[in-house]
Design a protein around this motif. Structure first.
Motif, mmCIF file in Angstrom:
data_model
loop_
_atom_site.group_PDB
_atom_site.id
_atom_site.type_symbol
_atom_site.label_atom_id
_atom_site.label_comp_id
_atom_site.label_asym_id
_atom_site.label_seq_id
_atom_site.Cartn_x
_atom_site.Cartn_y
_atom_site.Cartn_z
ATOM 1 N N ALA A 170 12.338 -137.971 25.401
ATOM 2 C CA ALA A 170 13.458 -137.303 24.726
ATOM 3 C C ALA A 170 12.992 -136.001 24.090
ATOM 4 C CB ALA A 170 14.073 -138.225 23.677
ATOM 5 N N GLY A 171 11.819 -136.028 23.490
ATOM 6 C CA GLY A 171 11.270 -134.799 22.917
ATOM 7 C C GLY A 171 11.028 -133.745 23.980
ATOM 8 N N VAL A 182 12.679 -133.402 26.794
ATOM 9 C CA VAL A 182 13.956 -132.884 27.289
ATOM 10 C C VAL A 182 14.631 -131.971 26.265
ATOM 11 C CG1 VAL A 182 16.298 -133.572 27.955
ATOM 12 C CG2 VAL A 182 14.333 -134.766 28.885
ATOM 13 N N PHE A 183 14.531 -132.308 24.978
ATOM 14 C CA PHE A 183 15.273 -131.556 23.972
ATOM 15 C C PHE A 183 14.464 -130.436 23.325
ATOM 16 C CE2 PHE A 183 17.604 -135.615 23.995
ATOM 17 C CZ PHE A 183 18.827 -135.119 24.373
ATOM 18 N N LEU A 184 13.178 -130.621 23.141
ATOM 19 C CA LEU A 184 12.398 -129.621 22.418
ATOM 20 C C LEU A 184 11.852 -128.500 23.307
ATOM 21 C CD1 LEU A 184 10.446 -131.840 19.884
ATOM 22 C CD2 LEU A 184 12.422 -130.397 19.462
ATOM 23 N N PRO A 215 12.946 -126.964 26.078
ATOM 24 C CA PRO A 215 13.848 -125.845 26.369
ATOM 25 C C PRO A 215 14.061 -124.931 25.161
ATOM 26 C CG PRO A 215 14.727 -127.832 27.318
ATOM 27 C CD PRO A 215 13.563 -128.237 26.469
ATOM 28 N N CYS A 216 14.133 -125.520 23.965
ATOM 29 C CA CYS A 216 14.298 -124.691 22.756
ATOM 30 C C CYS A 216 13.064 -123.836 22.516
ATOM 31 C CB CYS A 216 14.573 -125.573 21.540
ATOM 32 S SG CYS A 216 16.132 -126.452 21.641
ATOM 33 N N THR A 242 14.386 -120.819 28.618
ATOM 34 C CA THR A 242 15.070 -122.104 28.514
ATOM 35 C C THR A 242 14.979 -122.867 29.836
ATOM 36 O OG1 THR A 242 16.606 -121.162 26.914
ATOM 37 C CG2 THR A 242 17.279 -123.210 27.984
ATOM 38 N N PHE A 296 12.921 -126.645 31.005
ATOM 39 C CA PHE A 296 13.438 -127.837 31.671
ATOM 40 C C PHE A 296 12.536 -128.315 32.803
ATOM 41 C CE2 PHE A 296 17.638 -126.671 29.852
ATOM 42 C CZ PHE A 296 17.930 -127.894 29.276
ATOM 43 N N ALA A 311 10.521 -131.547 32.181
ATOM 44 C CA ALA A 311 11.409 -132.715 32.126
ATOM 45 C C ALA A 311 11.786 -133.179 33.531
ATOM 46 C CB ALA A 311 12.657 -132.382 31.322
#
Length: 142
Positions: A74-75, A77-79, A81-82, A110, A114, A117
């Protein structure tokens, strides 16, 4: 979080295929195996589970999800790209490029965030590890 499922078939290597039903009305507490149930919701999800001894096809079981590495995935996938967006923008800004180029660079960063991931998802799909573990058999009859 425990869920109720129905065993749809027994697989090799100590695994079973289970059907996770969207439980709204009975919660599978009627022990009928949902044969001819009028309140059965059509939304089901097939998954694999580590099989428990004595489980048969049609058994109503309680399952627990396997949380092997879900937090770091999860980290990822979410972190990432940021972080890629910020790095992309700052690199273009450091090169004294225009605001438009900085924004385009942020979008490219960005997208680059990805990529890890996507690669990790491919590795996880190839492993085919069971998503759940059968913890108990809740149906009383065979």
């Amino acid at each position: 979080m425990a869920q109720t499922a129905i065993v749809t078939r027994i697989l090799s290597d100590g695994k079973a295929e289970i059907s996770l039903l969207c439980q709204k009305t009975c919660g599978l507490s009627c022990n009928s195996g949902c044969d001819g149930c009028t309140s059965k919701v059509g939304d089901e999800r097939l998954a694999t589970a580590n099989n428990a001894p004595g489980v048969w096809v049609g058994a109503v079981v309680t399952v627990q999800p396997n949380h092997c590495g879900s937090a770091w995935a999860a980290g990822l996938v979410f972190l990432l790209p940021c972080v890629g967006m910020v790095i992309g923008y700052l690199c273009a800004d450091w090169l004294c490029l225009s605001r438009g180029i900085c924004i385009v660079s942020a979008f490219l960063g960005t997208g680059a965030g990805f990529l890890p991931a996507i690669l990790v998802n491919r590795v996880i799909e190839k492993k085919k590890t069971p998503e759940f573990t059968i913890t108990s058999i809740t149906s009383l009859r065979r």
